[in-house]
Design a protein around this motif. Sequence first.
Motif, PDB file in Angstrom:
ATOM      1  N   HIS A  36       0.837  -1.213   0.000  1.00 33.68           N
ATOM      2  CA  HIS A  36       0.000   0.000   0.000  1.00 33.68           C
ATOM      3  C   HIS A  36       0.867   1.256   0.000  1.00 33.68           C
ATOM      4  O   HIS A  36       0.597   2.209  -0.735  1.00 33.68           O
ATOM      5  CB  HIS A  36      -0.910   0.028   1.230  1.00 33.68           C
ATOM      6  CG  HIS A  36      -2.302  -0.433   0.960  1.00 33.68           C
ATOM      7  ND1 HIS A  36      -3.126   0.137   0.027  1.00 33.68           N
ATOM      8  CD2 HIS A  36      -3.029  -1.425   1.540  1.00 33.68           C
ATOM      9  CE1 HIS A  36      -4.292  -0.477   0.016  1.00 33.68           C
ATOM     10  NE2 HIS A  36      -4.260  -1.434   0.923  1.00 33.68           N
ATOM     11  N   ASN A  37       1.895   1.259   0.834  1.00 34.29           N
ATOM     12  CA  ASN A  37       2.745   2.442   0.956  1.00 34.29           C
ATOM     13  C   ASN A  37       3.561   2.722  -0.291  1.00 34.29           C
ATOM     14  O   ASN A  37       3.918   3.866  -0.562  1.00 34.29           O
ATOM     15  CB  ASN A  37       3.678   2.296   2.163  1.00 34.29           C
ATOM     16  CG  ASN A  37       2.928   2.348   3.480  1.00 34.29           C
ATOM     17  OD1 ASN A  37       1.831   2.895   3.564  1.00 34.29           O
ATOM     18  ND2 ASN A  37       3.512   1.771   4.515  1.00 34.29           N
ATOM     19  N   ALA A  38       3.859   1.681  -1.072  1.00 34.33           N
ATOM     20  CA  ALA A  38       4.710   1.845  -2.255  1.00 34.33           C
ATOM     21  C   ALA A  38       3.921   1.959  -3.560  1.00 34.33           C
ATOM     22  O   ALA A  38       4.451   2.461  -4.551  1.00 34.33           O
ATOM     23  CB  ALA A  38       5.670   0.661  -2.355  1.00 34.33           C
ATOM     24  N   ALA A  39       2.680   1.494  -3.576  1.00 29.78           N
ATOM     25  CA  ALA A  39       1.908   1.415  -4.814  1.00 29.78           C
ATOM     26  C   ALA A  39       1.700   2.792  -5.437  1.00 29.78           C
ATOM     27  O   ALA A  39       1.531   3.784  -4.722  1.00 29.78           O
ATOM     28  CB  ALA A  39       0.559   0.759  -4.543  1.00 29.78           C
ATOM     29  N   PRO A  40       1.697   2.859  -6.763  1.00 30.79           N
ATOM     30  CA  PRO A  40       1.465   4.152  -7.421  1.00 30.79           C
ATOM     31  C   PRO A  40       0.046   4.651  -7.157  1.00 30.79           C
ATOM     32  O   PRO A  40      -0.877   3.858  -6.928  1.00 30.79           O
ATOM     33  CB  PRO A  40       1.686   3.847  -8.898  1.00 30.79           C
ATOM     34  CG  PRO A  40       1.565   2.375  -9.037  1.00 30.79           C
ATOM     35  CD  PRO A  40       1.926   1.777  -7.725  1.00 30.79           C
ATOM     36  N   GLU A  41      -0.108   5.950  -7.214  1.00 29.87           N
ATOM     37  CA  GLU A  41      -1.427   6.551  -7.024  1.00 29.87           C
ATOM     38  C   GLU A  41      -2.395   5.990  -8.057  1.00 29.87           C
ATOM     39  O   GLU A  41      -2.065   5.873  -9.236  1.00 29.87           O
ATOM     40  CB  GLU A  41      -1.329   8.074  -7.171  1.00 29.87           C
ATOM     41  CG  GLU A  41      -2.612   8.788  -6.842  1.00 29.87           C
ATOM     42  CD  GLU A  41      -2.475  10.303  -6.882  1.00 29.87           C
ATOM     43  OE1 GLU A  41      -3.516  10.963  -6.863  1.00 29.87           O
ATOM     44  OE2 GLU A  41      -1.335  10.793  -6.943  1.00 29.87           O
ATOM     45  N   GLY A  42      -3.565   5.599  -7.604  1.00 27.17           N
ATOM     46  CA  GLY A  42      -4.584   5.062  -8.497  1.00 27.17           C
ATOM     47  C   GLY A  42      -4.558   3.555  -8.650  1.00 27.17           C
ATOM     48  O   GLY A  42      -5.502   2.972  -9.178  1.00 27.17           O
ATOM     49  N   ALA A  43      -3.497   2.906  -8.198  1.00 23.79           N
ATOM     50  CA  ALA A  43      -3.445   1.441  -8.265  1.00 23.79           C
ATOM     51  C   ALA A  43      -4.390   0.852  -7.227  1.00 23.79           C
ATOM     52  O   ALA A  43      -4.664   1.451  -6.187  1.00 23.79           O
ATOM     53  CB  ALA A  43      -2.025   0.944  -8.030  1.00 23.79           C
ATOM     54  N   HIS A  44      -4.893  -0.336  -7.510  1.00 23.87           N
ATOM     55  CA  HIS A  44      -5.810  -1.031  -6.602  1.00 23.87           C
ATOM     56  C   HIS A  44      -5.050  -2.179  -5.942  1.00 23.87           C
ATOM     57  O   HIS A  44      -4.654  -3.131  -6.618  1.00 23.87           O
ATOM     58  CB  HIS A  44      -7.011  -1.584  -7.368  1.00 23.87           C
ATOM     59  CG  HIS A  44      -7.759  -0.546  -8.139  1.00 23.87           C
ATOM     60  ND1 HIS A  44      -8.709   0.272  -7.569  1.00 23.87           N
ATOM     61  CD2 HIS A  44      -7.668  -0.169  -9.441  1.00 23.87           C
ATOM     62  CE1 HIS A  44      -9.192   1.085  -8.485  1.00 23.87           C
ATOM     63  NE2 HIS A  44      -8.571   0.845  -9.624  1.00 23.87           N
ATOM     64  N   VAL A  45      -4.839  -2.088  -4.630  1.00 21.41           N
ATOM     65  CA  VAL A  45      -4.171  -3.132  -3.871  1.00 21.41           C
ATOM     66  C   VAL A  45      -5.250  -3.941  -3.153  1.00 21.41           C
ATOM     67  O   VAL A  45      -5.995  -3.399  -2.327  1.00 21.41           O
ATOM     68  CB  VAL A  45      -3.166  -2.543  -2.859  1.00 21.41           C
ATOM     69  CG1 VAL A  45      -2.522  -3.653  -2.041  1.00 21.41           C
ATOM     70  CG2 VAL A  45      -2.105  -1.715  -3.577  1.00 21.41           C
TER      71      VAL A  45
END
Length: 197
Positions: free
Chosen positions: A70-79
Amino acid sequence: MRILAFSDLHMARARAADIVAASAEADLVIGAGDFGNQRRGVDQAMAMLAGIDAPFVMVPGNNESLDELHNAAPEGAHVLHGTSVTIEDVTIFGIGGGIPPLPMCDWSWDFTEQAAEALLAGADGADIIITHSPPRGIADVVRGLGPVGSVAIGEAIARVQPALAVCGHIHDCWGQEGMVGATRVVNLGPTVNWFEV
């Protein structure tokens, strides 16, 4: 929907470049976990994938936790982890982590079958199921250990019968696939894999 899917990137720069280049032709990109190595490098892996403009859905592997992804995922990605998202009328459910725990990895982000069963209760109605671990009996054999897949994942796929189920985790079985009822199950690996749903 044209889907590009991969797993187990493990910070491989050349593999990431291939995935980013191919993603220009995708309606959806799926990452089935293990972006980093032994709970490190998730930020760097996400930077390698920064050129993906298509909707990007991912689950954590056992090499990163949900919070770390969550902390690393790009903005707009769905984790996803025990959760789902709908994109263009396609509902995607995901669950990450190593299920069941492997005996040789004390750093690994893992879950018992019982914990996974509770998380998988929310998979009903999914068109695609993304898991990091494979179901028991399909693309799940580790040399020297035998089959290590998840009974709970297999039961959830059998119950829900999505059009597609994708996984990774077991490197010895990258590219292998099988069927659970009418559902195609594929252990992806860090290459460009194309699907139509």
